[in-house]
Design a protein around this motif. Structure first.
Motif, PDB file in Angstrom:
ATOM      1  N   PRO A  48       7.549 -11.474  -8.801  1.00 14.34           N
ATOM      2  CA  PRO A  48       8.639 -11.521  -7.819  1.00 14.34           C
ATOM      3  C   PRO A  48       9.986 -10.983  -8.322  1.00 14.34           C
ATOM      4  O   PRO A  48      10.636 -10.217  -7.603  1.00 14.34           O
ATOM      5  N   PRO A  49      10.446 -11.333  -9.532  1.00 16.68           N
ATOM      6  CA  PRO A  49      11.727 -10.756  -9.971  1.00 16.68           C
ATOM      7  C   PRO A  49      11.695  -9.233 -10.069  1.00 16.68           C
ATOM      8  O   PRO A  49      12.659  -8.559  -9.688  1.00 16.68           O
ATOM      9  N   MET A  50      10.589  -8.680 -10.551  1.00 14.49           N
ATOM     10  CA  MET A  50      10.483  -7.230 -10.669  1.00 14.49           C
ATOM     11  C   MET A  50      10.481  -6.574  -9.296  1.00 14.49           C
ATOM     12  O   MET A  50      11.126  -5.538  -9.076  1.00 14.49           O
ATOM     13  N   VAL A  51       9.760  -7.167  -8.337  1.00 14.51           N
ATOM     14  CA  VAL A  51       9.723  -6.626  -6.985  1.00 14.51           C
ATOM     15  C   VAL A  51      11.110  -6.681  -6.353  1.00 14.51           C
ATOM     16  O   VAL A  51      11.563  -5.724  -5.712  1.00 14.51           O
ATOM     17  N   THR A  52      11.791  -7.805  -6.523  1.00 12.13           N
ATOM     18  CA  THR A  52      13.126  -7.954  -5.949  1.00 12.13           C
ATOM     19  C   THR A  52      14.086  -6.905  -6.498  1.00 12.13           C
ATOM     20  O   THR A  52      14.848  -6.274  -5.756  1.00 12.13           O
ATOM     21  N   MET A  53      14.050  -6.698  -7.812  1.00 11.30           N
ATOM     22  CA  MET A  53      14.927  -5.702  -8.431  1.00 11.30           C
ATOM     23  C   MET A  53      14.590  -4.298  -7.946  1.00 11.30           C
ATOM     24  O   MET A  53      15.488  -3.485  -7.687  1.00 11.30           O
ATOM     25  N   ALA A  54      13.299  -4.001  -7.798  1.00 11.91           N
ATOM     26  CA  ALA A  54      12.900  -2.668  -7.348  1.00 11.91           C
ATOM     27  C   ALA A  54      13.378  -2.407  -5.921  1.00 11.91           C
ATOM     28  O   ALA A  54      13.867  -1.311  -5.609  1.00 11.91           O
ATOM     29  N   ILE A  55      13.233  -3.398  -5.047  1.00 14.65           N
ATOM     30  CA  ILE A  55      13.694  -3.252  -3.670  1.00 14.65           C
ATOM     31  C   ILE A  55      15.206  -3.086  -3.637  1.00 14.65           C
ATOM     32  O   ILE A  55      15.749  -2.248  -2.898  1.00 14.65           O
ATOM     33  N   MET A  56      15.907  -3.867  -4.443  1.00 14.36           N
ATOM     34  CA  MET A  56      17.364  -3.789  -4.484  1.00 14.36           C
ATOM     35  C   MET A  56      17.824  -2.406  -4.955  1.00 14.36           C
ATOM     36  O   MET A  56      18.724  -1.790  -4.365  1.00 14.36           O
ATOM     37  N   ASN A  57      17.180  -1.897  -5.998  1.00 17.88           N
ATOM     38  CA  ASN A  57      17.571  -0.589  -6.523  1.00 17.88           C
ATOM     39  C   ASN A  57      17.262   0.530  -5.531  1.00 17.88           C
ATOM     40  O   ASN A  57      18.025   1.499  -5.411  1.00 17.88           O
ATOM     41  N   ARG A  58      16.124   0.407  -4.804  1.00 16.64           N
ATOM     42  CA  ARG A  58      15.799   1.414  -3.804  1.00 16.64           C
ATOM     43  C   ARG A  58      16.801   1.374  -2.665  1.00 16.64           C
ATOM     44  O   ARG A  58      17.237   2.416  -2.154  1.00 16.64           O
ATOM     45  N   ALA A  59      17.190   0.168  -2.231  1.00 15.54           N
ATOM     46  CA  ALA A  59      18.194   0.033  -1.171  1.00 15.54           C
ATOM     47  C   ALA A  59      19.515   0.657  -1.607  1.00 15.54           C
ATOM     48  O   ALA A  59      20.181   1.363  -0.829  1.00 15.54           O
ATOM     49  N   ARG A  60      19.887   0.418  -2.850  1.00 23.50           N
ATOM     50  CA  ARG A  60      21.126   1.007  -3.381  1.00 23.50           C
ATOM     51  C   ARG A  60      21.025   2.538  -3.375  1.00 23.50           C
ATOM     52  O   ARG A  60      21.988   3.231  -3.029  1.00 23.50           O
ATOM     53  N   GLY A  61      19.854   3.058  -3.732  1.00 20.23           N
ATOM     54  CA  GLY A  61      19.662   4.497  -3.731  1.00 20.23           C
ATOM     55  C   GLY A  61      19.745   5.104  -2.340  1.00 20.23           C
ATOM     56  O   GLY A  61      20.073   6.290  -2.177  1.00 20.23           O
ATOM     57  N   LEU A  62      19.448   4.311  -1.309  1.00 17.13           N
ATOM     58  CA  LEU A  62      19.508   4.772   0.077  1.00 17.13           C
ATOM     59  C   LEU A  62      20.881   4.551   0.705  1.00 17.13           C
ATOM     60  O   LEU A  62      21.069   4.821   1.889  1.00 17.13           O
ATOM     61  N   GLY A  63      21.837   4.045  -0.101  1.00 16.83           N
ATOM     62  CA  GLY A  63      23.200   3.910   0.392  1.00 16.83           C
ATOM     63  C   GLY A  63      23.678   2.502   0.658  1.00 16.83           C
ATOM     64  O   GLY A  63      24.833   2.300   1.057  1.00 16.83           O
ATOM     65  N   ALA A  64      22.809   1.511   0.479  1.00 20.75           N
ATOM     66  CA  ALA A  64      23.243   0.131   0.692  1.00 20.75           C
ATOM     67  C   ALA A  64      24.215  -0.290  -0.404  1.00 20.75           C
ATOM     68  O   ALA A  64      24.085   0.111  -1.556  1.00 20.75           O
ATOM     69  N   ARG A  65      25.225  -1.078  -0.030  1.00 21.30           N
ATOM     70  CA  ARG A  65      26.140  -1.636  -1.020  1.00 21.30           C
ATOM     71  C   ARG A  65      25.665  -3.033  -1.390  1.00 21.30           C
ATOM     72  O   ARG A  65      25.443  -3.868  -0.518  1.00 21.30           O
ATOM     73  N   ALA A  80       0.827  -1.205   0.000  1.00 20.60           N
ATOM     74  CA  ALA A  80       0.000   0.000   0.000  1.00 20.60           C
ATOM     75  C   ALA A  80       0.863   1.257   0.000  1.00 20.60           C
ATOM     76  O   ALA A  80       0.491   2.292  -0.564  1.00 20.60           O
ATOM     77  N   ALA A  81       2.039   1.156   0.629  1.00 20.58           N
ATOM     78  CA  ALA A  81       2.949   2.303   0.718  1.00 20.58           C
ATOM     79  C   ALA A  81       4.038   2.262  -0.348  1.00 20.58           C
ATOM     80  O   ALA A  81       4.984   3.050  -0.296  1.00 20.58           O
ATOM     81  N   TRP A  82       3.896   1.370  -1.307  1.00 19.25           N
ATOM     82  CA  TRP A  82       4.969   1.128  -2.281  1.00 19.25           C
ATOM     83  C   TRP A  82       5.380   2.404  -3.016  1.00 19.25           C
ATOM     84  O   TRP A  82       6.568   2.741  -3.069  1.00 19.25           O
ATOM     85  N   GLU A  83       4.435   3.110  -3.603  1.00 23.00           N
ATOM     86  CA  GLU A  83       4.781   4.270  -4.425  1.00 23.00           C
ATOM     87  C   GLU A  83       5.477   5.345  -3.596  1.00 23.00           C
ATOM     88  O   GLU A  83       6.393   6.009  -4.086  1.00 23.00           O
ATOM     89  N   ARG A  84       5.050   5.514  -2.336  1.00 21.88           N
ATOM     90  CA  ARG A  84       5.668   6.520  -1.479  1.00 21.88           C
ATOM     91  C   ARG A  84       7.063   6.096  -1.018  1.00 21.88           C
ATOM     92  O   ARG A  84       8.005   6.887  -1.053  1.00 21.88           O
ATOM     93  N   GLU A  85       7.212   4.820  -0.604  1.00 26.78           N
ATOM     94  CA  GLU A  85       8.471   4.361  -0.045  1.00 26.78           C
ATOM     95  C   GLU A  85       9.500   3.979  -1.112  1.00 26.78           C
ATOM     96  O   GLU A  85      10.695   4.193  -0.937  1.00 26.78           O
ATOM     97  N   MET A  86       9.014   3.422  -2.198  1.00 24.01           N
ATOM     98  CA  MET A  86       9.929   2.909  -3.221  1.00 24.01           C
ATOM     99  C   MET A  86      10.156   3.903  -4.354  1.00 24.01           C
ATOM    100  O   MET A  86      10.992   3.676  -5.218  1.00 24.01           O
ATOM    101  N   LYS A  87       9.381   4.981  -4.360  1.00 23.85           N
ATOM    102  CA  LYS A  87       9.511   6.004  -5.409  1.00 23.85           C
ATOM    103  C   LYS A  87       9.328   5.385  -6.788  1.00 23.85           C
ATOM    104  O   LYS A  87      10.040   5.684  -7.744  1.00 23.85           O
ATOM    105  N   ASP A  88       8.353   4.505  -6.899  1.00 29.55           N
ATOM    106  CA  ASP A  88       8.148   3.770  -8.142  1.00 29.55           C
ATOM    107  C   ASP A  88       6.666   3.424  -8.253  1.00 29.55           C
ATOM    108  O   ASP A  88       5.917   3.476  -7.274  1.00 29.55           O
ATOM    109  N   VAL A  89       6.229   3.061  -9.456  1.00 29.31           N
ATOM    110  CA  VAL A  89       4.843   2.642  -9.634  1.00 29.31           C
ATOM    111  C   VAL A  89       4.609   1.347  -8.867  1.00 29.31           C
ATOM    112  O   VAL A  89       5.525   0.541  -8.694  1.00 29.31           O
TER     113      VAL A  89
END
Length: 240
Positions: free
Chosen positions: A89-106, A12-21
């Motif tokens: 699932p692959p699309m969700v995983t990639m989106a989470i990974m990219n958002r984590a990278r954007g927040l500074g995760a290596r 429900a909070a995806w668009e706000r937290e993930m900055k994505d559709v």
């Protein structure tokens, strides 16, 4: 129930937290039961509602109205969640990974952990094929490979890889589509719409089909045997 509510809140909070559709396709979730299981379903729905989930209990006529053309003569009631749906699932995983990278995760892709480093009884990091990575906390989230990774730290995790079979079918042209995700325990089959206009089908782990056998996640047979395809079509035809 709490885990499912947390999952619903996450999407429900995806668009706000993930900055994505949003990555969830909301078609609703529909779970029918016969008269023998009505009491059990009523208790489950009450538990879900107490956890704050949007699940409700539908009478037979209400349940039938959501799935026109389906066989519902055996349905005494159905649990329904309008906010439920399915993800890729692959699309969700990639989106989470990219958002984590954007927040500074290596993030190191294609890296194999070879050892979990422990000093004085505490984890201090991991040794991978790219070198040592210091970490005061190590989370094992390796799915089917969790047990061998756990053994690197001396832990015997009771995680077993199983070869789960899935079938994709083309729906009949007159079937209203998309339709709700359906966990049809009565017929031991799960099915839902799939991107591309297909229907994804899998067993619910019961019925007259053989039990799924433990497998090697590195050597899975990616084919689906003909007997399983026949079984899924047979069970699905009892509902559609």
């Amino acid at each position: 129930a709490a885990l499912l509510k947390a999952s619903a809140d996450f999407y429900a909070a995806w668009e706000r937290e993930m900055k994505d559709v949003t990555e969830i396709t909301r078609v609703g979730g529909w779970m029918p039961v016969g008269a023998a299981d009505l009491g059990s379903l009523e208790r489950e729905v009450a538990i879900m509602q107490a956890a704050g989930h949007d699940t409700c209990l539908l009478e037979p006529k209400e349940a039938a109205a959501l799935v026109p053309g389906w066989h519902v003569d055996d349905v005494a009631a159905a649990a329904y969640s309008a906010g439920s749906g399915y993800i890729d699932p692959p699309m969700v995983t990639m989106a989470i990974m990219n958002r984590a990278r954007g927040l500074g995760a290596r993030i190191y892709q294609g890296v194999e952990v070879q050892a979990i480093d422990i000093e004085a009884g505490r984890v201090t990091g991991v040794t991978a094929d790219r070198g040592r990575i210091k970490a005061p906390i190590v989370i094992i989230a390796a799915g089917a490979w969790s047990n061998p990774v756990g053994k690197l730290a001396g832990a015997n995790l009771e995680v077993q890889a199983v070869h789960s079979l899935v079938v994709h079918l083309k729906p009949p042209s007159d079937l209203p589509y998309p339709f709700p995700v359906c966990g049809d325990n009565h017929n031991h089959v799960y099915f839902r719409p799939e991107p591309g206009g297909l229907v994804l089908d899998a067993d619910e782990g019961a019925g007259d089909r053989p039990d799924e056998q433990p497998g090697n996640p590195d050597q899975f047979d990616e084919t689906t045997p003909e007997w399983y395809r026949r079984w899924v079509r047979q069970q699905l035809a009892k509902r559609i």
